[in-house]
Design a protein around this motif. Structure first.
Motif, PDB file in Angstrom:
ATOM      1  N   GLY A  28     -10.930  34.112 -22.956  1.00 27.76           N
ATOM      2  CA  GLY A  28     -11.860  33.330 -22.162  1.00 27.76           C
ATOM      3  C   GLY A  28     -12.535  34.775 -20.935  1.00 27.76           C
ATOM      4  O   GLY A  28     -11.265  34.911 -20.303  1.00 27.76           O
ATOM      5  N   THR A  81      -1.730  29.398 -22.346  1.00 29.91           N
ATOM      6  CA  THR A  81      -2.673  30.601 -23.239  1.00 29.91           C
ATOM      7  C   THR A  81      -2.712  31.753 -23.148  1.00 29.91           C
ATOM      8  O   THR A  81      -2.342  32.424 -24.624  1.00 29.91           O
ATOM      9  CB  THR A  81      -3.643  30.878 -21.837  1.00 29.91           C
ATOM     10  OG1 THR A  81      -4.091  29.572 -21.267  1.00 29.91           O
ATOM     11  CG2 THR A  81      -5.111  32.081 -22.478  1.00 29.91           C
ATOM     12  N   SER A 116      -6.759  26.042 -22.470  1.00 25.21           N
ATOM     13  CA  SER A 116      -7.082  26.659 -23.338  1.00 25.21           C
ATOM     14  C   SER A 116      -6.376  25.207 -24.433  1.00 25.21           C
ATOM     15  O   SER A 116      -6.902  25.877 -25.567  1.00 25.21           O
ATOM     16  CB  SER A 116      -6.527  27.778 -22.968  1.00 25.21           C
ATOM     17  OG  SER A 116      -4.753  27.800 -22.810  1.00 25.21           O
ATOM     18  N   CYS A 117      -7.219  24.373 -24.086  1.00 28.93           N
ATOM     19  CA  CYS A 117      -6.922  23.166 -25.673  1.00 28.93           C
ATOM     20  C   CYS A 117      -8.004  22.699 -24.900  1.00 28.93           C
ATOM     21  O   CYS A 117      -7.920  21.401 -26.319  1.00 28.93           O
ATOM     22  CB  CYS A 117      -5.848  22.986 -26.043  1.00 28.93           C
ATOM     23  SG  CYS A 117      -4.682  21.921 -24.945  1.00 28.93           S
ATOM     24  N   SER A 143     -10.198  20.860 -28.123  1.00 30.26           N
ATOM     25  CA  SER A 143     -10.035  21.619 -28.933  1.00 30.26           C
ATOM     26  C   SER A 143      -9.344  20.147 -30.094  1.00 30.26           C
ATOM     27  O   SER A 143      -9.322  20.550 -31.690  1.00 30.26           O
ATOM     28  CB  SER A 143      -9.259  22.673 -28.701  1.00 30.26           C
ATOM     29  OG  SER A 143      -7.628  22.261 -28.664  1.00 30.26           O
ATOM     30  N   LYS A 178     -13.489  28.878 -21.166  1.00 30.96           N
ATOM     31  CA  LYS A 178     -11.899  29.154 -22.977  1.00 30.96           C
ATOM     32  C   LYS A 178     -12.727  28.110 -23.783  1.00 30.96           C
ATOM     33  O   LYS A 178     -13.168  28.394 -25.341  1.00 30.96           O
ATOM     34  CB  LYS A 178     -10.860  28.280 -22.981  1.00 30.96           C
ATOM     35  CG  LYS A 178      -9.967  29.360 -21.440  1.00 30.96           C
ATOM     36  CD  LYS A 178      -8.741  29.331 -21.202  1.00 30.96           C
ATOM     37  CE  LYS A 178      -8.033  29.900 -20.094  1.00 30.96           C
ATOM     38  NZ  LYS A 178      -8.559  31.754 -20.036  1.00 30.96           N
ATOM     39  N   ASN A 179     -12.488  26.714 -23.484  1.00 32.97           N
ATOM     40  CA  ASN A 179     -13.398  26.371 -24.565  1.00 32.97           C
ATOM     41  C   ASN A 179     -14.639  25.307 -24.668  1.00 32.97           C
ATOM     42  O   ASN A 179     -15.115  24.468 -25.665  1.00 32.97           O
ATOM     43  CB  ASN A 179     -12.460  25.321 -25.454  1.00 32.97           C
ATOM     44  CG  ASN A 179     -10.968  24.986 -25.113  1.00 32.97           C
ATOM     45  OD1 ASN A 179     -11.267  26.753 -25.506  1.00 32.97           O
ATOM     46  ND2 ASN A 179     -10.720  24.617 -25.814  1.00 32.97           N
ATOM     47  N   ILE A 180     -15.522  25.636 -23.305  1.00 33.66           N
ATOM     48  CA  ILE A 180     -16.121  24.143 -23.331  1.00 33.66           C
ATOM     49  C   ILE A 180     -18.152  25.088 -22.558  1.00 33.66           C
ATOM     50  O   ILE A 180     -19.097  24.708 -22.814  1.00 33.66           O
ATOM     51  CB  ILE A 180     -15.724  23.159 -22.163  1.00 33.66           C
ATOM     52  CG1 ILE A 180     -14.671  22.769 -23.128  1.00 33.66           C
ATOM     53  CG2 ILE A 180     -16.767  21.860 -21.428  1.00 33.66           C
ATOM     54  CD1 ILE A 180     -13.735  21.777 -22.208  1.00 33.66           C
ATOM     55  N   CYS A 185     -21.759  22.982 -19.890  1.00 35.99           N
ATOM     56  CA  CYS A 185     -20.893  22.182 -20.283  1.00 35.99           C
ATOM     57  C   CYS A 185     -21.742  20.972 -21.129  1.00 35.99           C
ATOM     58  O   CYS A 185     -21.475  20.489 -22.579  1.00 35.99           O
ATOM     59  CB  CYS A 185     -20.475  21.544 -19.530  1.00 35.99           C
ATOM     60  SG  CYS A 185     -19.627  23.074 -18.875  1.00 35.99           S
TER      61      CYS A 185
END
Ligand SMILES: Cc1ncc(COP(=O)(O)O)c(C=O)c1O
Length: 251
Positions: A10, A151, A174-175, A178, A195-197, A247
């Motif tokens: 990220g 992470t 970081s999850c 997920s 990181k994810n979104i 997002c």
């Protein structure tokens, strides 16, 4: 055009369809004649964007009505201070230190009260998650803090710690999204979105309503009180409007 395989933790890769849709809407968002970057956060158009983003996140995670969702700024690191400022009523909190991010949160909390390190995996370079089934939870702890996915070290809590009834606070930067998550197991769960979104600049905080009060550490700035942001539905000040829009597309 060339796009690499981007495995960065990220800021990380975003779905191509999201980027393409955002590109299509760049100059004229759905006929309103301007980019989302240029519009007022108080406009009806933007109100729909942020409300839809929240509704979609609520639906994805089955977030119950007794939890608030906040779209804030300052990154995940700002939460290292906001959490103790808002939650340390007894000025005591327990931290499980499983990596650099948990360590930073633990060090920050020491500024505001008594932060206890009740478990750590630093003895083996944070290469494991300690047994958290029967920890010496402080009787007067306001919360127990974890970083759920470390992470840098690649370790993750497969089972949440037994907090012995204390509020669980978790950094899921970081999850986040997920995998399914039972929000009701947490008092507060948060993550930076990069990181994810979505793009950096937004941090999402999901918090049980009963924990959001005016009873914060004296001197807590208005901008750092959760209540300020929940009262204003994340529009107390100008939010990271474009980031929230992206997002929403990812949701
Ligand atoms: C688990 C975790 N927490 C916190 C942070 C800090 O986030 P920010 O840079 O948004 O403050 C990171 C990484 O960047 C992280 O991976």
């Amino acid at each position: 055009m060339s796009r690499v395989y981007n495995f960065s933790a990220g800021p990380a890769v975003l779905p191509e369809e999201v980027l393409k849709e955002a590109a299509d809407e760049m100059l004229d968002y759905r006929g309103c004649g301007m980019s989302v970057m240029e519009m007022s956060h108080r406009s009806k158009v933007y109100d729909d964007i942020i409300k839809t983003a929240e509704a979609d996140l609520r639906s994805l995670l089955s977030i119950p009505d007794d939890y608030e969702v906040m779209f804030l700024q300052g990154g995940a690191s700002q939460q290292f201070a906001m959490i103790p400022m808002n939650l340390m009523k007894n000025k005591v909190a327990d931290y499980i230190v499983t990596g650099q991010w948990a360590k930073k949160a633990y060090q920050e909390a020491q500024i505001y009260g008594k932060a206890n390190k009740i478990a750590s995996s630093e003895d083996k370079t944070f290469s494991y998650i300690p047994d958290c089934s029967d920890l010496p939870i402080s009787p007067d702890a306001d919360y127990v803090y974890i970083c759920e996915n470390n992470t840098i070290y690649g370790t993750k809590f497969k089972t949440l710690p037994n907090t012995k009834g204390k509020t669980l606070v978790s950094d899921v930067s970081s999850c986040f999204l997920s995998e399914p998550m039972d929000v009701t197991k947490y008092g507060l769960v948060y993550g930076g979105v990069q990181k994810n979104i979505g793009p950096a600049g937004v941090v999402i905080v999901i918090m049980k309503k009963e924990l959001i009060t005016e009873d914060v550490i004296p001197g807590t700035p208005t901008m750092l009180k959760y209540k300020t942001h929940t009262d204003a539905h994340s529009l107390y000040n100008t939010p990271p409007a474009y980031g929230i829009y992206i997002c929403g597309k990812v949701f």
